[in-house]
Design an enzyme around this catalytic site. Sequence first.
Site, PDB file in Angstrom:
ATOM      1  N   SER A 191     -22.779 -65.477 -28.782  1.00  0.00           N
ATOM      2  CA  SER A 191     -22.660 -64.202 -28.090  1.00  0.00           C
ATOM      3  C   SER A 191     -23.036 -63.002 -28.978  1.00  0.00           C
ATOM      4  O   SER A 191     -24.147 -62.926 -29.466  1.00  0.00           O
ATOM      5  CB  SER A 191     -21.227 -64.112 -27.561  1.00  0.00           C
ATOM      6  OG  SER A 191     -21.052 -62.994 -26.770  1.00  0.00           O
ATOM      7  N   ASP A 203     -25.865 -62.971 -25.603  1.00  0.00           N
ATOM      8  CA  ASP A 203     -26.110 -64.062 -24.651  1.00  0.00           C
ATOM      9  C   ASP A 203     -26.092 -63.539 -23.216  1.00  0.00           C
ATOM     10  O   ASP A 203     -26.033 -64.318 -22.264  1.00  0.00           O
ATOM     11  CB  ASP A 203     -25.129 -65.223 -24.842  1.00  0.00           C
ATOM     12  CG  ASP A 203     -23.679 -64.827 -24.608  1.00  0.00           C
ATOM     13  OD1 ASP A 203     -23.372 -63.628 -24.667  1.00  0.00           O
ATOM     14  OD2 ASP A 203     -22.851 -65.726 -24.370  1.00  0.00           O
ATOM     15  N   ARG A 209      -1.609 -56.315 -30.503  1.00  0.00           N
ATOM     16  CA  ARG A 209      -1.698 -57.747 -30.164  1.00  0.00           C
ATOM     17  C   ARG A 209      -2.466 -58.464 -31.265  1.00  0.00           C
ATOM     18  O   ARG A 209      -3.358 -57.872 -31.893  1.00  0.00           O
ATOM     19  CB  ARG A 209      -2.396 -57.963 -28.811  1.00  0.00           C
ATOM     20  CG  ARG A 209      -3.773 -57.343 -28.720  1.00  0.00           C
ATOM     21  CD  ARG A 209      -4.451 -57.663 -27.403  1.00  0.00           C
ATOM     22  NE  ARG A 209      -5.026 -59.008 -27.402  1.00  0.00           N
ATOM     23  CZ  ARG A 209      -6.208 -59.316 -27.928  1.00  0.00           C
ATOM     24  NH1 ARG A 209      -6.959 -58.395 -28.518  1.00  0.00           N
ATOM     25  NH2 ARG A 209      -6.657 -60.541 -27.877  1.00  0.00           N
ATOM     26  N   PRO A 210      -2.090 -59.745 -31.496  1.00  0.00           N
ATOM     27  CA  PRO A 210      -2.871 -60.492 -32.483  1.00  0.00           C
ATOM     28  C   PRO A 210      -4.231 -60.830 -31.879  1.00  0.00           C
ATOM     29  O   PRO A 210      -4.307 -61.221 -30.716  1.00  0.00           O
ATOM     30  CB  PRO A 210      -2.043 -61.764 -32.710  1.00  0.00           C
ATOM     31  CG  PRO A 210      -1.174 -61.899 -31.501  1.00  0.00           C
ATOM     32  CD  PRO A 210      -1.016 -60.536 -30.884  1.00  0.00           C
ATOM     33  N   SER A 211      -5.299 -60.660 -32.650  1.00  0.00           N
ATOM     34  CA  SER A 211      -6.646 -60.996 -32.152  1.00  0.00           C
ATOM     35  C   SER A 211      -6.747 -62.492 -31.904  1.00  0.00           C
ATOM     36  O   SER A 211      -6.127 -63.297 -32.601  1.00  0.00           O
ATOM     37  CB  SER A 211      -7.687 -60.571 -33.188  1.00  0.00           C
ATOM     38  OG  SER A 211      -8.868 -61.303 -32.984  1.00  0.00           O
ATOM     39  N   GLY A 212      -7.540 -62.874 -30.924  1.00  0.00           N
ATOM     40  CA  GLY A 212      -7.787 -64.296 -30.691  1.00  0.00           C
ATOM     41  C   GLY A 212      -9.056 -64.766 -31.374  1.00  0.00           C
ATOM     42  O   GLY A 212      -9.381 -65.958 -31.327  1.00  0.00           O
ATOM     43  N   THR A 213      -9.782 -63.858 -32.003  1.00  0.00           N
ATOM     44  CA  THR A 213     -11.065 -64.245 -32.592  1.00  0.00           C
ATOM     45  C   THR A 213     -11.192 -63.879 -34.063  1.00  0.00           C
ATOM     46  O   THR A 213     -12.142 -64.279 -34.713  1.00  0.00           O
ATOM     47  CB  THR A 213     -12.230 -63.560 -31.850  1.00  0.00           C
ATOM     48  OG1 THR A 213     -12.102 -62.147 -32.037  1.00  0.00           O
ATOM     49  CG2 THR A 213     -12.241 -63.872 -30.369  1.00  0.00           C
TER      50      THR A 213
HETATM   51  C1  16G Z   1     -13.529 -63.209 -26.601  1.00  0.00           C
HETATM   52  C2  16G Z   1     -13.401 -63.183 -25.106  1.00  0.00           C
HETATM   53  C3  16G Z   1     -13.405 -61.761 -24.591  1.00  0.00           C
HETATM   54  C4  16G Z   1     -12.327 -60.963 -25.283  1.00  0.00           C
HETATM   55  C5  16G Z   1     -12.432 -61.072 -26.779  1.00  0.00           C
HETATM   56  C6  16G Z   1     -11.205 -60.469 -27.430  1.00  0.00           C
HETATM   57  C7  16G Z   1     -14.329 -64.787 -23.535  1.00  0.00           C
HETATM   58  C8  16G Z   1     -15.559 -65.457 -23.018  1.00  0.00           C
HETATM   59  N1  16G Z   1     -14.516 -63.884 -24.480  1.00  0.00           N
HETATM   60  O1  16G Z   1     -14.748 -62.732 -27.018  1.00  0.00           O
HETATM   61  O2  16G Z   1     -13.172 -61.808 -23.223  1.00  0.00           O
HETATM   62  O3  16G Z   1     -12.391 -59.599 -24.928  1.00  0.00           O
HETATM   63  O4  16G Z   1     -12.467 -62.440 -27.148  1.00  0.00           O
HETATM   64  O5  16G Z   1     -11.244 -60.654 -28.808  1.00  0.00           O
HETATM   65  O6  16G Z   1     -13.220 -65.067 -23.103  1.00  0.00           O
HETATM   66  P1  16G Z   1      -9.966 -60.425 -29.697  1.00  0.00           P
HETATM   67  O7  16G Z   1      -8.896 -61.378 -29.253  1.00  0.00           O
HETATM   68  O8  16G Z   1     -10.437 -60.653 -31.079  1.00  0.00           O
HETATM   69  O9  16G Z   1      -9.524 -59.001 -29.496  1.00  0.00           O
HETATM   70 ZN    ZN Z   2     -21.484 -62.733 -24.711  1.00  0.00          ZN
END
Ligand code: 16G
Ligand code: ZN
Length: 545
Positions: free
Chosen positions: A65, A279, A499-503
């Site tokens: 992405s 993407d 919030r804790p980041s998911g990424t």
């Molecule tokens: C991912 C999610 C997006 C969300 C982002 C938050 C999908 C396909 N993508 O990129 O929707 O906004 O994570 O990131 O679900 P964060 O948890 O680091 O803030």
């Molecule tokens: Zn994307």
Amino acid sequence: MAQFEGVFQKSKLHPKPGGLMLQYGTAGFRAQAKHLDHIMFRMGLLATLRSKKTKSTIGVMVTASHNPEEDNGVKLIDPMGEMVAASWEDHATQLANAEQESLLTELENIIEKETIDMNEPASVYIGKDTRPSSGSLSQAVVDGVSSLGGKFHDYGLVTTPQLHYMVCCRNTNGCYGSATVEGYYQKLSHAFLQLTQNAPNRTDDQKRLVVDGANGIGALKMREMEAFLRSELQVVLSNDGSRGKLNHLCGADHVKVQQKPPEGLTMGAGERCCSFDGDADRIVYYYTDSDGRFHLQDGDKIGTLISTYLKELLTQAGLDLQIAVVQTAYANGSSTRYLEDVMKVTVCCTKTGVKHLHHAAQQYDIGVYFEANGHGTVLFSKAAQKQILELVKDPNANDEKKRAVKLLDNTINLINQTVGDAISDMLVIEAVLAIRGMSVQDWDAIYTDLPNRQFKVKVSDRCVIDTTDAERRAVTPVGLQEAIDSLVKKYKQARAFVRPSGTEDVVRVYAEADTQKGADSLAHEVSLAVYRLAGGVGDEPKSLH
Ligand code: 16G
Ligand code: ZN
């Protein structure tokens, strides 16, 4: 185990680096491309099992992405084109992290837990983005699928939403459209041309749109689609990948986060522009005014524009269907207030991440969902689509109703309901602006965003932060929410959450207030509270002013 001898042999060509642990996160696996070969092979295996289990075609998209070009990733797509079921995300993580010698055992665990009949046939659709690493990684997916005897169709270079669309077309036996890239262009462009017939006499200037393709797959696909649009949309394509690097200083994420135009784009004052991500499943719009000020129309503004348009059509068509807008805590407070107080539409808030929004939107007749970052689409329930189709065919409907319901019908065909789709969203926005005779400035003026600020705070373990109420309130650590509440009270029209980041390995802080200075200062104070109460590491968060 004998039946898996082929898998075992093939897996040696895609060995897992010892000790490497990765997790199937909010958007699948993402990491540096060099760490992903074994993941791709294994996701080929898993997609094959998922296909046998669901007796349907499953999609595997190789992309990272908006991440830098050196990264890559993979997402699995379920039969109706939606994100893979949550329980299979856990299987994905287990399979990805199994050491080489326990791979087959892990595979058998999944087969047993899911009671999969290995005699079922399997079919997997594969797509990839334009990253240099995507070719060999998608080959690794192919190896995984074939080693378990699955059939595959490799679409090569496609946008993520195009692959979602193909999977849905295949599993609905063509009801959703024909499962080819050409079929996608035909379906969308036909609907777009039908819609823009309702906006005659548009000038070339009004048909002109500057598109930043993020130097990615969206740019390639826009080029392919152009001819289908018969000049009803005149795209000026920048960052088309011929020179610049993918997502580098361009693309939807860059524009949204930096709140400024991408590089490599010439913008005239007041000219309508948009950016895709790498993407093409996200889009944001923007323009600069005659004073050179930059105006961003993010996912909240897009969701508002589309839901307002749909609500008006429902009223004109006399259809009693419930429309709701799904947002996350990041939605600007002004957008929520406008939707609830002025438009009187139901607004619902979910946790961050497309799957949560998608799921919530499925609960309504018409669910419009957009994340502020520009990912979103509209879902129409089966019952709603049926009512609309019946009214299209009703010979007794008056002209106003007929016009409105035809617009609704074509809008449904223009929307990619499987997932957020930059190309489809762009065409919907262009059609809505054309039909309503609105300029990008008119759209921007629907409501004024509250000033806001986002920060990241590094802590030793971000899991100490637990949230509730769609991430709007922190439950732990003790005292944090109380601290945020009393800080928010100091500012006008203020709101803040963490919030804790998911990424990423950080805690995210969001604040908004009546002035930019207020939002900045509140975000800083909340960051300090996180740092002190949730185990901050490194330097204390610094104030912007
Ligand atoms: C991912 C999610 C997006 C969300 C982002 C938050 C999908 C396909 N993508 O990129 O929707 O906004 O994570 O990131 O679900 P964060 O948890 O680091 O803030
Ligand atoms: Zn994307």
